[in-house]
Design a protein around this motif. Structure first.
Motif, short mmCIF file in Angstrom:
data_model
loop_
_atom_site.label_atom_id
_atom_site.label_comp_id
_atom_site.label_asym_id
_atom_site.label_seq_id
_atom_site.Cartn_x
_atom_site.Cartn_y
_atom_site.Cartn_z
N GLY A 128 5.42 0.97 6.57
CA GLY A 128 6.70 1.56 6.91
C GLY A 128 7.88 1.03 6.12
N ARG A 129 7.68 0.00 5.31
CA ARG A 129 8.77 -0.56 4.52
C ARG A 129 9.04 0.32 3.30
NH1 ARG A 129 8.96 -6.44 2.72
NH2 ARG A 129 11.14 -5.77 2.54
N ARG A 130 10.30 0.31 2.86
CA ARG A 130 10.70 1.08 1.69
C ARG A 130 11.12 0.12 0.58
NH1 ARG A 130 12.04 6.45 3.02
NH2 ARG A 130 13.70 6.56 1.45
N TYR A 131 10.77 0.50 -0.65
CA TYR A 131 11.01 -0.36 -1.80
C TYR A 131 11.71 0.42 -2.91
CZ TYR A 131 7.35 -3.17 0.46
OH TYR A 131 6.60 -3.88 1.35
N LEU A 132 12.60 -0.25 -3.62
CA LEU A 132 13.18 0.31 -4.84
C LEU A 132 12.27 -0.11 -5.99
CD1 LEU A 132 16.97 -0.50 -4.28
CD2 LEU A 132 15.66 1.51 -3.57
N ASP A 133 11.70 0.87 -6.67
CA ASP A 133 10.66 0.61 -7.67
C ASP A 133 11.26 0.51 -9.06
OD1 ASP A 133 8.40 0.40 -9.18
OD2 ASP A 133 7.73 2.46 -8.86
N CYS A 134 11.43 -0.72 -9.54
CA CYS A 134 11.91 -0.93 -10.91
C CYS A 134 10.78 -1.32 -11.85
CB CYS A 134 13.00 -2.01 -10.93
SG CYS A 134 14.60 -1.37 -10.40
N LEU A 135 9.57 -0.94 -11.47
CA LEU A 135 8.41 -1.05 -12.36
C LEU A 135 8.11 0.31 -12.98
CD1 LEU A 135 6.00 -2.58 -13.54
CD2 LEU A 135 4.80 -2.24 -11.37
N SER A 136 8.26 1.37 -12.18
CA SER A 136 8.11 2.75 -12.67
C SER A 136 6.82 2.98 -13.44
CB SER A 136 9.31 3.14 -13.55
OG SER A 136 10.51 3.13 -12.83
N GLY A 137 5.71 2.50 -12.86
CA GLY A 137 4.43 2.71 -13.53
C GLY A 137 4.41 2.08 -14.90
N ALA A 138 5.00 0.88 -15.03
CA ALA A 138 5.11 0.18 -16.32
C ALA A 138 5.84 1.04 -17.35
CB ALA A 138 3.74 -0.24 -16.84
N VAL A 167 0.87 -1.18 0.00
CA VAL A 167 0.00 0.00 0.00
C VAL A 167 0.90 1.23 0.00
CG1 VAL A 167 -1.83 1.27 1.20
CG2 VAL A 167 -1.79 -1.24 1.26
N PRO A 168 1.26 1.76 -1.17
CA PRO A 168 2.14 2.93 -1.21
C PRO A 168 1.47 4.16 -0.60
CG PRO A 168 2.01 1.83 -3.35
CD PRO A 168 0.92 1.26 -2.50
N VAL A 169 2.24 4.88 0.22
CA VAL A 169 1.71 6.12 0.81
C VAL A 169 2.60 7.32 0.50
CG1 VAL A 169 0.43 4.98 2.65
CG2 VAL A 169 2.84 5.55 3.02
N ARG A 170 3.87 7.09 0.22
CA ARG A 170 4.79 8.15 -0.17
C ARG A 170 5.76 7.59 -1.19
NH1 ARG A 170 3.60 9.42 4.96
NH2 ARG A 170 4.86 7.68 5.74
N ALA A 171 6.26 8.50 -2.04
CA ALA A 171 7.22 8.05 -3.05
C ALA A 171 8.06 9.23 -3.52
CB ALA A 171 6.49 7.42 -4.24
N ARG A 172 9.31 8.94 -3.84
CA ARG A 172 10.21 9.97 -4.38
C ARG A 172 11.29 9.26 -5.19
NH1 ARG A 172 10.47 15.44 -2.97
NH2 ARG A 172 11.96 16.50 -4.34
N GLY A 173 11.44 9.63 -6.44
CA GLY A 173 12.47 9.03 -7.27
C GLY A 173 12.26 7.55 -7.45
N LEU A 174 13.27 6.77 -7.07
CA LEU A 174 13.20 5.31 -7.18
C LEU A 174 12.44 4.66 -6.04
CD1 LEU A 174 14.38 2.70 -8.64
CD2 LEU A 174 16.31 2.88 -7.03
N THR A 175 12.21 5.40 -4.96
CA THR A 175 11.76 4.80 -3.71
C THR A 175 10.27 4.99 -3.46
OG1 THR A 175 13.94 5.22 -2.77
CG2 THR A 175 12.18 4.72 -1.22
N ILE A 176 9.64 3.90 -3.02
CA ILE A 176 8.25 3.91 -2.55
C ILE A 176 8.25 3.50 -1.08
CG2 ILE A 176 6.07 2.62 -2.62
CD1 ILE A 176 6.27 2.48 -5.59
N GLU A 177 7.46 4.21 -0.27
CA GLU A 177 7.26 3.81 1.12
C GLU A 177 5.84 3.29 1.28
OE1 GLU A 177 7.06 5.72 5.61
OE2 GLU A 177 8.34 6.68 4.09
N GLY A 178 5.72 2.10 1.86
CA GLY A 178 4.42 1.50 2.07
C GLY A 178 3.81 1.93 3.38
N ALA A 179 2.50 1.65 3.53
CA ALA A 179 1.79 2.00 4.76
C ALA A 179 2.33 1.22 5.96
CB ALA A 179 0.29 1.73 4.60
#
Length: 464
Positions: free
Chosen positions: A53-63, A39-51
């Protein structure tokens, strides 16, 4: 509290309730939500933060829609500027300063041979609608109805676009072989395989008994994305341009996912020097917001007013965000950066093959990268035997396991290819060297973990 009283049960975290309600309320057609239960709640650049509290490196980039990653400052500033100006947000296809600025920036990036004498049609805000518009355009201009498309293609989910895609069950277009090196349809691979694919295309079009309806156009992806990250050889692309030009067949380049610097050139056709008659553009051109257009030679502009329309073809916020994105990519030479960084990542991933027999092939162009995962213990597919060593069958179960192990390590990746056995990377063009290394490191760890875990081998060719 009495020792006999049960301890209070803590309520489940809020994100679990959101995920549960999504499962109950949304359709069975949902896709990414199944393999990426976050459940993404914040995002900046490559990083997404989920509800959670975990952080993810997003290599999908909105397809592939997020050329600059999430919430890039130039995109946010462009959107705020429009909102603060009091400009109308919905104008159908009326002219506005925002639209004029977007069109001017778009034309500044196009292949020169097209930009000098081009027209642009704003479509509904999805790439598939732009594909439909391209088909209608070439049919109106040529008076013909047939279409040429390629095996493994993906052009969208509306009826006409889906019919031209590789998974169509009710085929209404002529299918042509798309060259592949790893799984060559002619069993040869390399330049020889691409030459055979081109020769077959030429022969079929010139065969009076070939059963090919007079084609109104040929559509192709310079790099097949959903088809498994298969880059078209430059020489083959030039051959397709010559074949279509000699027969007065408009060439349509679907740059929905490959455009705006993704492959190491601003447009993927730039690698080969090919200038198509029509370009289909969406995803990154909207700067993360919905926008789709076709750009085409003026001589094709023969349709009547209203021949292709859409209520939301005047998305002002997307045009502002898109103009800012196009300018930022161009001015900061992010296509060149994608070429350099993509080559580095491909080299590192290819080094992993020596330690991971489940990696069958590593391929891509720029920051559009794919790893095809295979089962080396099973016999190759008989249909792929030929002059070169046939590849082991794809292993979609291993690919799914890798995707889940990636998620556990805070890395978001997508799957694609004929059997969903290709792990796909589409990081933003703003990726740093350190982030690129982190992506490869996490993927390598995930692959090792997936290979150790028990996973059921799914027979090649089965549905997943």
């Amino acid at each position: 509290m009495s020792v006999t009283e049960p301890a209070p049960v803590a309520p489940p975290p809020a994100h679990e309730g959101i995920l549960r309600r999504q499962t109950l309320r949304e359709s069975a057609a949902r896709t990414y939500a199944r393999s990426l239960p976050i459940v993404p709640v914040r995002a900046r650049g490559l990083t997404i933060e989920g509800a959670d509290g975990r952080r993810y490196l997003d290599c999908l980039s909105g397809a592939g829609a997020l050329a600059l990653g999430h919430n890039h400052p130039v995109v946010l500033e462009a959107i705020r500027k429009v909102l603060d100006s009091g400009a109308p947000l919905h104008v159908l296809d009326l002219a506005t300063p925002v639209k004029d600025a977007f069109t001017t920036e778009l034309f500044a990036t196009l292949p020169r041979g097209l930009a000098e004498d081009a027209r642009v049609q704003f479509c509904g805000p999805a790439g598939t609608d732009a594909v439909e518009a391209a088909f209608k355009l070439v049919r109106a201009a040529t008076g013909r109805t047939g279409l040429l498309a390629f095996t493994g293609a993906y052009h969208g989910m509306t009826a006409g676009a889906l019919a031209a895609s590789g998974g169509a069950s009710d085929v209404q277009v002529t299918r042509l072989p798309f060259p592949q090196d790893y799984r060559c349809p002619f069993g040869t691979g390399g330049e020889r395989g691409a030459a055979l694919a081109a020769r077959w295309t030429e022969h079929l079009l010139d065969d009076r008994k070939g059963g090919v309806p007079a084609p109104a156009g040929m559509i192709l992806e310079p790099v097949q994305g959903e088809g498994g990250v298969n880059p078209a050889p430059d020489a083959w692309l030039r051959r397709m341009r010559a074949i279509t030009e000699d027969r007065s067949i408009p060439l349509i380049a679907d740059e929905v996912q490959t455009g705006v610097g993704r492959t190491g050139a601003f447009w993927a056709v730039d690698h080969s020097g090919v200038v198509p008659d029509v370009m289909v553009l969406s995803k990154a051109i909207g700067g993360s917001l919905p926008l789709a257009v076709i750009v085409y030679r003026a001589e094709l502009d023969l349709w009547r007013p209203g021949a292709h329309a859409g209520t939301f073809r005047g998305n002002q916020l997307a045009m502002a965000a898109g103009a800012a994105t196009l300018a930022y990519v161009r001015e900061n030479r992010l296509a060149d950066r994608a070429a350099v960084l993509g080559s580095r990542m491909l080299a590192r991933l290819r080094e992993l093959r020596a330690h991971h027999p489940g990696i069958g092939d590593v391929r891509g162009r720029g920051l559009m990268i794919g790893l095809e995962l295979v089962d080396p213990e099973r016999a190759p597919l008989p249909a792929e035997a030929g002059d070169h060593t046939p590849a082991p069958p794809p292993d979609p179960a291993l690919a799914r396991a890798v995707q889940q192990e990636c998620l556990r390590r805070g890395l978001i990746v997508e799957l694609g290819g004929r059997h969903d056995a290709v792990v796909r990377l589409l990081p933003p063009l703003t990726l740093t060297d350190e982030q690129a290394d982190a992506v490869v490191d996490r993927l390598a760890d995930a692959l090792a973990a997936a290979e150790r875990s028990p996973h059921r081998h799914t027979p090649a060719g089965s549905t997943t």
